[in-house]
Write an enzyme that holds these catalytic residues in place. Structure first.
Site, PDB file in Angstrom:
ATOM      1  N   HIS A  89      -1.908  -6.054  10.246  1.00  0.00           N
ATOM      2  CA  HIS A  89      -2.281  -5.165  11.186  1.00  0.00           C
ATOM      3  C   HIS A  89      -3.238  -4.190  10.714  1.00  0.00           C
ATOM      4  O   HIS A  89      -4.019  -3.684  11.393  1.00  0.00           O
ATOM      5  CB  HIS A  89      -0.916  -4.491  11.610  1.00  0.00           C
ATOM      6  N   HIS A 146       7.170 -10.332   6.928  1.00  0.00           N
ATOM      7  CA  HIS A 146       7.417  -9.218   7.373  1.00  0.00           C
ATOM      8  C   HIS A 146       6.204  -8.076   7.076  1.00  0.00           C
ATOM      9  O   HIS A 146       5.464  -7.650   7.629  1.00  0.00           O
ATOM     10  CB  HIS A 146       8.615  -8.547   7.413  1.00  0.00           C
ATOM     11  N   GLU A 147       6.157  -7.902   5.664  1.00  0.00           N
ATOM     12  CA  GLU A 147       5.376  -6.970   5.391  1.00  0.00           C
ATOM     13  C   GLU A 147       3.955  -7.282   5.111  1.00  0.00           C
ATOM     14  O   GLU A 147       3.120  -6.730   5.626  1.00  0.00           O
ATOM     15  CB  GLU A 147       5.789  -6.540   3.715  1.00  0.00           C
ATOM     16  N   HIS A 162       2.734  -6.503   8.855  1.00  0.00           N
ATOM     17  CA  HIS A 162       2.187  -5.093   8.720  1.00  0.00           C
ATOM     18  C   HIS A 162       0.830  -4.950   8.076  1.00  0.00           C
ATOM     19  O   HIS A 162      -0.063  -4.374   8.576  1.00  0.00           O
ATOM     20  CB  HIS A 162       3.151  -3.979   7.886  1.00  0.00           C
TER      21      HIS A 162
HETATM   22 ZN   LIG Z   1       8.653  -3.331   9.053  1.00  0.00          ZN
END
Ligand SMILES: [Zn+2]
Length: 692
Positions: free
Chosen positions: A472, A465-466, A469
């Protein structure tokens, strides 16, 4: 002696930063910023992209490269001295931000440039965002209201920081010393070893339990001693409140009241009815009705299934232990036991296949296959802690493109949860050219007694998940920092890449790239993998309604705030729980007092963003389900359209370009196992962030 925070380098020399550097650096940066603003404001009528926008961005970038490490260190290496220095800067920063945000001459300069016909789309988007943000900063208010707006900003900056400090102090303020090992019956060996280590750190014999997540979770899940579970649950769920073992210490009650009152007042100054409306102004969701119907609709779909799941758990606890009064501190314990009984799978079964080092390299291989990038470990001199690793991101031709720092383990004085933060933004403007750098922070169990750090499957999801990010932020090709990477992405779309990447933790094809037993090197056996999939929908409706409870509570306290009646935090929470909670917690539960996401983070009247973005991420992943999870063309298109373009285009436009149509909720429901048990699901909750 030079100030390491003011040196012109992309990253500071962490080893040399001292608390006494912080305030002088901020004073200097503010003075320089003020001088520039005065100069540009005086000739706003001749403002040009090069002479105006670029110069402001260069100065802003210098500012954020100095402040980002300070705020990072304050989160991961807190100390009394650093905290004092950090806190001393907050009112100055807030005052300066208001000053710039409300400068009518600057606003006019931006308006002038925004009218130019020769801007490229990214420049146009950046200016549109800037004008909107200046409006939301009160630039077009009359003088008296501007002054009040500034006071409110000052107070909110102080109060939200106070809230976070109270939670951190209350978390660190409690521990339980155990000298009789039988009290720890049921705990896995790794959790016991961690408790022993925590005792040794405090120069105590025996074991110490804390409220840090790697200590808290195994107790709730595995401790056979019900009284111990209750005790730890009570300490955790009353942190920073008027209840529980630390009642009145670091109490957030008044802080929350004041925060909500001031947010409401700020919204009304700007002409909104309430803070929820203000919160939506820069988001994808169109209005408060749309958000409420979205959440209520999901609640209606999930609540019956959630109550049925709870009944099943009650029956199980009664049959197993003759328990007639299933309580919140029993949920995880019997949940884990029922999961094992039904699917023959426990967290502990999978952990040996997820040593941290293997997971990291596997995560890189997944990203390499999907997005055609490379990752290499790099030197780590002068960082803030010996656990921290540094990686360089390279393009296929070997040229460096970005880098990131991973701080993986829980420790004292480090904020709980997991997050990604930009350290340096990509920037190619005004004569400056720099690559993006990210911080990835987690709170995994550190290696203990010579054993490697082994992650639960949920923790593997958190890391992915991290990392989503991070990609991105790092893979952006946009040259202007305000719309590069996650900047400028509406908050309710920002969780798209992160939740999206979690899907690769559930695919055999990707798990085979990295999930290997840390002692035998074996991949996950087929039968175990099948049991993992079978268990995927286990209690998924209960988890869904828990997220909806947080989201509805957050949205309603901001939407329904009434100065005459006060915040009514527990009145509204109670109504929300009547609507969506599977099991209502006891009256002394003080969950809101530790809800940093909305009282100290960026999620105020925006917690719904997780579910909103999950619609997007599930729907985006469904394209890979149709074409193959490592379909190169689809991976490249995701990189080009979503990751590289960041905030430089409208979020809905980017999504529809990628997906070929507007988002649909179907994939989310299917992935969450709501109303169906036929399909594999992704339960992309963020439990670790939410609880810790
Ligand atoms: Zn998040």
């Amino acid at each position: 002696m030079t100030n390491p925070l003011l040196e012109d380098r992309t990253l500071p020399d962490f080893g040399r930063i001292r608390p006494e550097h912080v305030e002088p650096a901020v004073d200097q940066l503010i003075a320089d910023g003020r001088a520039l603003v005065a100069e540009l404001a005086a000739k706003a009528d001749e403002a040009t992209w090069e002479g105006f926008v670029e110069r402001i961005e260069i100065e802003d970038d210098r500012f954020s490269r100095a402040w980002a490490p300070v705020s990072h260190l304050n989160s991961v290496l807190n100390s009394d001295e650093l905290r004092a220095a950090y806190n001393a800067c907050l009112p100055k920063l807030s005052e300066y931000a208001s000053e710039v945000g409300q400068n009518a001459d600057l606003f006019r300069g931006y308006q002038r440039i925004a009218e130019r016909p020769d801007l490229n789309p990214a420049q146009r988007k950046m200016l549109a965002n800037t004008l909107r943000d200046l409006h939301l900063a009160g630039v077009d208010l009359p003088e008296d209201k501007k002054a009040r707006y500034r006071d409110i900003s000052q107070s909110l900056s102080r109060l939200t920081n106070q809230f976070a400090e109270n939670v951190l102090d209350a978390t660190n303020g409690w521990h339980k010393h155990i000298t009789d090992e039988s009290a720890l019956a049921g705990l896995p060996d790794a959790a016991k070893a961690l408790a022993r280590q925590a005792a040794a750190e405090r120069k105590l014999d025996g074991w110490v339990l804390t409220l840090d997540f790697p200590s808290f979770e195994p107790v709730m899940k595995h401790a056979d001693d019900r009284a111990l579970r209750r005790e730890v649950y009570e300490a955790f769920s009353t942190r920073a409140s008027d209840q529980g073992p630390q009642a009145g210490g670091w109490d957030n009650t008044a802080v929350m009241e004041e925060i909500l009152a001031l947010r409401h007042e700020r919204a009304q100054l700007l002409g909104f009815d309430n803070y929820a409306e203000l919160s939506l102004a820069p988001k994808m969701a169109r209005d408060t009705d749309e958000v409420m119907s979205f959440l209520n609709d999901l609640a209606d779909r999930a609540i019956h299934q959630a109550r049925a799941e709870l009944q099943e758990l009650r029956d199980f606890a009664r049959e197993t232990d003759g328990l007639d009064d299933l309580a919140p501190w029993d949920l995880m314990y019997y949940g884990e036991k029922l999961r094992v009984a039904r699917f023959d799978i426990s967290d502990e079964d999978l952990k040996p296949y997820f040593p941290l080092e293997g997971v990291i390299s596997g995560m890189f291989r997944v990203a390499e296959r999907l997005f055609d990038v490379r990752f290499e470990p790099a030197e780590t001199d002068n960082l803030w802690h010996p656990d921290v690793r540094r990686y360089v991101v390279k393009d296929t031709d070997g040229s460096p493109w970005a880098e990131f720092y991973l701080d993986p383990f829980a420790r004292q004085k480090k904020q709980g949860g997991a997050w990604m933060n930009g350290a340096v933004s990509r920037m190619v403007m005004g004569g400056r050219s720099q690559q993006p750098i990210a911080y990835l922070v987690c709170n995994f169990t550190p290696p203990v007694d010579g054993h490697p750090s082994l992650l639960t499957h949920r923790e593997v999801e958190t890391l992915f998940h991290e990392f989503g990010h991070g990609l991105h932020h790092m893979l952006t090709r946009v040259d202007y920092p305000p719309v590069a990477g996650i900047h400028g992405v509406p908050w309710d779309a920002v969780e798209l890449p992160s939740q999206f990447l979690e899907n690769w933790c559930w695919e055999r094809e990707s798990l085979d790239l990295f999930a290997r037993h840390h002692e035998t090197g074996e991949p996950i056996p087929d039968a175990l993998f099948q049991r993992l999939l079978d268990a995927k929908h286990f209690q998924s409706a209960m988890q869904m309604v828990r997220q909806l409870e947080f989201a509805l509570f957050d949205f309603r306290i901001h939407l329904e705030y009434d100065p005459a009646r006060g915040a009514r935090i527990y009145e509204i929470l109670d109504q929300v729980r009547d609507q969506v909670a599977a099991l209502k917690p006891p009256a002394w539960n003080r969950f809101p007092h530790g809800f940093s996401h909305i009282f100290a983070g960026g999620y105020a009247a925006g917690y719904f963003s997780y579910k909103w973005a999950e619609v997007l991420s599930a729907d985006a992943f469904s394209l890979f389900e149709e074409r193959g999870v490592f379909d190169a063309d689809t991976g490249h298109r995701f990189r080009e359209i979503i990751l590289e373009r960041g905030g430089s285009s409208d979020a809905m436009e980017l999504f529809t370009t990628f997906r070929g149509r507007e988002p649909k909720v179907d994939a989310l429901l299917r992935h969450s196992g709501i109303g169906t048990h036929l399909q594999p699901a992704t339960d992309a909750e963020t439990a670790i962030q939410d609880v810790a």
